[in-house]
Design a protein around this motif. Structure first.
Motif, PDB file in Angstrom:
ATOM      1  N   LEU A  42       4.283 -48.275  63.507  1.00  0.00           N
ATOM      2  CA  LEU A  42       3.137 -48.149  62.613  1.00  0.00           C
ATOM      3  C   LEU A  42       2.087 -49.158  63.064  1.00  0.00           C
ATOM      4  O   LEU A  42       2.362 -50.364  63.120  1.00  0.00           O
ATOM      5  CB  LEU A  42       3.539 -48.429  61.161  1.00  0.00           C
ATOM      6  CG  LEU A  42       2.385 -48.515  60.157  1.00  0.00           C
ATOM      7  CD1 LEU A  42       1.687 -47.167  60.005  1.00  0.00           C
ATOM      8  CD2 LEU A  42       2.890 -49.015  58.800  1.00  0.00           C
ATOM      9  N   VAL A  43       0.902 -48.671  63.358  1.00  0.00           N
ATOM     10  CA  VAL A  43      -0.183 -49.555  63.777  1.00  0.00           C
ATOM     11  C   VAL A  43      -0.803 -50.193  62.534  1.00  0.00           C
ATOM     12  O   VAL A  43      -1.133 -49.492  61.566  1.00  0.00           O
ATOM     13  CB  VAL A  43      -1.244 -48.790  64.579  1.00  0.00           C
ATOM     14  CG1 VAL A  43      -2.383 -49.719  64.994  1.00  0.00           C
ATOM     15  CG2 VAL A  43      -0.613 -48.135  65.813  1.00  0.00           C
ATOM     16  N   VAL A  44      -0.960 -51.515  62.558  1.00  0.00           N
ATOM     17  CA  VAL A  44      -1.500 -52.216  61.395  1.00  0.00           C
ATOM     18  C   VAL A  44      -2.856 -52.866  61.675  1.00  0.00           C
ATOM     19  O   VAL A  44      -3.493 -53.377  60.746  1.00  0.00           O
ATOM     20  CB  VAL A  44      -0.509 -53.280  60.865  1.00  0.00           C
ATOM     21  CG1 VAL A  44       0.787 -52.615  60.420  1.00  0.00           C
ATOM     22  CG2 VAL A  44      -0.220 -54.348  61.910  1.00  0.00           C
ATOM     23  N   SER A  45      -3.298 -52.856  62.925  1.00  0.00           N
ATOM     24  CA  SER A  45      -4.600 -53.456  63.264  1.00  0.00           C
ATOM     25  C   SER A  45      -5.287 -52.638  64.349  1.00  0.00           C
ATOM     26  O   SER A  45      -4.630 -52.048  65.209  1.00  0.00           O
ATOM     27  CB  SER A  45      -4.428 -54.898  63.771  1.00  0.00           C
ATOM     28  OG  SER A  45      -3.905 -55.737  62.779  1.00  0.00           O
TER      29      SER A  45
ATOM     30  N   ARG B 159      -5.244 -48.133  63.193  1.00  0.00           N
ATOM     31  CA  ARG B 159      -4.572 -48.675  61.999  1.00  0.00           C
ATOM     32  C   ARG B 159      -4.137 -47.550  61.050  1.00  0.00           C
ATOM     33  O   ARG B 159      -4.904 -46.639  60.754  1.00  0.00           O
ATOM     34  CB  ARG B 159      -5.509 -49.633  61.269  1.00  0.00           C
ATOM     35  CG  ARG B 159      -4.912 -50.266  60.008  1.00  0.00           C
ATOM     36  CD  ARG B 159      -5.911 -51.203  59.346  1.00  0.00           C
ATOM     37  NE  ARG B 159      -5.356 -51.844  58.158  1.00  0.00           N
ATOM     38  CZ  ARG B 159      -5.377 -51.304  56.948  1.00  0.00           C
ATOM     39  NH1 ARG B 159      -5.971 -50.116  56.754  1.00  0.00           N
ATOM     40  NH2 ARG B 159      -4.835 -51.941  55.914  1.00  0.00           N
ATOM     41  N   GLY B 160      -2.890 -47.651  60.580  1.00  0.00           N
ATOM     42  CA  GLY B 160      -2.372 -46.686  59.621  1.00  0.00           C
ATOM     43  C   GLY B 160      -1.694 -45.490  60.248  1.00  0.00           C
ATOM     44  O   GLY B 160      -1.139 -44.652  59.538  1.00  0.00           O
TER      45      GLY B 160
ATOM     46  N   LEU C 112       1.633 -40.050  67.508  1.00  0.00           N
ATOM     47  CA  LEU C 112       2.370 -38.923  66.945  1.00  0.00           C
ATOM     48  C   LEU C 112       1.364 -38.026  66.246  1.00  0.00           C
ATOM     49  O   LEU C 112       0.629 -38.477  65.366  1.00  0.00           O
ATOM     50  CB  LEU C 112       3.421 -39.435  65.961  1.00  0.00           C
ATOM     51  CG  LEU C 112       4.394 -38.400  65.386  1.00  0.00           C
ATOM     52  CD1 LEU C 112       5.276 -37.830  66.483  1.00  0.00           C
ATOM     53  CD2 LEU C 112       5.258 -39.051  64.299  1.00  0.00           C
ATOM     54  N   LEU C 113       1.327 -36.757  66.643  1.00  0.00           N
ATOM     55  CA  LEU C 113       0.333 -35.828  66.103  1.00  0.00           C
ATOM     56  C   LEU C 113       1.002 -34.729  65.288  1.00  0.00           C
ATOM     57  O   LEU C 113       2.141 -34.341  65.549  1.00  0.00           O
ATOM     58  CB  LEU C 113      -0.471 -35.200  67.250  1.00  0.00           C
ATOM     59  CG  LEU C 113      -1.215 -36.182  68.163  1.00  0.00           C
ATOM     60  CD1 LEU C 113      -1.883 -35.435  69.306  1.00  0.00           C
ATOM     61  CD2 LEU C 113      -2.239 -36.997  67.379  1.00  0.00           C
TER      62      LEU C 113
ATOM     63  N   THR D 170      -0.999 -38.761  62.676  1.00  0.00           N
ATOM     64  CA  THR D 170       0.030 -38.871  61.652  1.00  0.00           C
ATOM     65  C   THR D 170      -0.020 -40.240  60.994  1.00  0.00           C
ATOM     66  O   THR D 170       0.219 -41.261  61.641  1.00  0.00           O
ATOM     67  CB  THR D 170       1.429 -38.640  62.268  1.00  0.00           C
ATOM     68  OG1 THR D 170       1.473 -37.335  62.853  1.00  0.00           O
ATOM     69  CG2 THR D 170       2.510 -38.751  61.215  1.00  0.00           C
ATOM     70  N   THR D 171      -0.362 -40.261  59.721  1.00  0.00           N
ATOM     71  CA  THR D 171      -0.350 -41.505  58.954  1.00  0.00           C
ATOM     72  C   THR D 171       1.076 -41.782  58.476  1.00  0.00           C
ATOM     73  O   THR D 171       1.961 -40.914  58.554  1.00  0.00           O
ATOM     74  CB  THR D 171      -1.258 -41.387  57.725  1.00  0.00           C
ATOM     75  OG1 THR D 171      -0.746 -40.330  56.884  1.00  0.00           O
ATOM     76  CG2 THR D 171      -2.692 -41.067  58.133  1.00  0.00           C
ATOM     77  N   PHE D 172       1.286 -42.983  57.935  1.00  0.00           N
ATOM     78  CA  PHE D 172       2.608 -43.300  57.402  1.00  0.00           C
ATOM     79  C   PHE D 172       3.005 -42.300  56.325  1.00  0.00           C
ATOM     80  O   PHE D 172       4.130 -41.788  56.311  1.00  0.00           O
ATOM     81  CB  PHE D 172       2.642 -44.719  56.829  1.00  0.00           C
ATOM     82  CG  PHE D 172       3.937 -45.022  56.122  1.00  0.00           C
ATOM     83  CD1 PHE D 172       5.048 -45.404  56.846  1.00  0.00           C
ATOM     84  CD2 PHE D 172       4.041 -44.877  54.742  1.00  0.00           C
ATOM     85  CE1 PHE D 172       6.267 -45.650  56.192  1.00  0.00           C
ATOM     86  CE2 PHE D 172       5.249 -45.127  54.094  1.00  0.00           C
ATOM     87  CZ  PHE D 172       6.360 -45.513  54.814  1.00  0.00           C
TER      88      PHE D 172
END
Length: 226
Positions: free
Chosen positions: A173-176, A180-181, A197-198, A205-207
């Motif tokens: 999960l990208v946080v910065s 991000r998100g 991830l698409l 794809t968000t969390f």
């Protein structure tokens, strides 16, 4: 995304845990549909203060409303726990995360694909060596060059590992930064760089999307197993 948007998810997972056929869900033998206790909002504030970054809203809300980890994609959602006064994620590959660099922008572009391809071409072949020791030495040197290029800590600043799929395949999960998100797949064990991830329509794809798609698929799998 509001905290209330996760309402009912924890209860749904608890029901899945009791359902006949639950073990048909990939990875369920690893997490058993168990969930960590949710975190208090103050605890999440402490976590973010330690990391120097605000977590994506949907993941932040999940930690407060659903749980700090447990049942989820792959072999489960890595739990975030506090030991003493320090917070960290726990799981296979969680040690790849540098908590001191989570506020740095995640690099969208990894190593130059041409450099990766060229280095792959240089991978030693056993049949080219007369002595096994010479081959092992050459392969070890090549491995060091490969890891320095593809597994550099610089590649994953600004992101946390949340799940693994076995065989060293993981999801971050990208946080910065600009991503991000969003969730990124890590197939470096298969000599491929990380990639976003698409969804079916090639949307990021968000969390929340990632987790809810897993949950919907788990419900379908359990229903079919019945």
């Amino acid at each position: 995304m509001s905290i209330g948007s996760w309402a009912g998810v924890r209860e749904q997972i608890q029901e899945l845990a009791k359902a006949p056929g639950a073990t048909a869900v990939f990875g369920s033998r690893g997490h058993g549909f168990a969930l960590e206790d949710p975190l208090g909002e103050g605890e999440v504030d402490q976590l973010e203060a330690q990391l120097g970054v605000r977590l994506p809203e949907d993941y932040r809300a999940f930690l407060i409303e659903v749980g700090a980890g447990g049942a989820g994609p792959g072999y489960g959602l890595f739990p975030v726990r506090r030991v003493g006064d320090r917070w960290s994620w726990e799981g296979d590959g969680a040690d790849l995360v540098d908590p001191e660099r989570l506020s740095e922008p995640f690099p969208v572009q990894g190593p130059d694909p041409a450099r990766l391809a060229a280095l792959q071409e240089e991978c030693p072949r056993e049949e080219d060596f007369d002595e096994e020791d010479e081959y092992g030495e050459a392969l070890g040197e090549w491995d060091r060059r490969w890891e320095a290029l593809l597994w550099s800590p610089e590649r994953t600043v600004g992101a946390v590992v949340l799940s693994h799929l076995g065989c060293a395949y993981r999801q971050w999960l990208v946080v910065s930064g600009p991503e991000r998100g969003r969730i990124w797949s890590d197939d470096r064990a298969d000599e491929r760089d990380l990639e976003p991830l698409l969804g079916a329509g090639q949307e990021p794809t968000t969390f929340a999307l990632w987790y809810r798609e897993w949950l919907a698929d788990a419900v379908r799998t359990v229903g079919a197993a019945r």
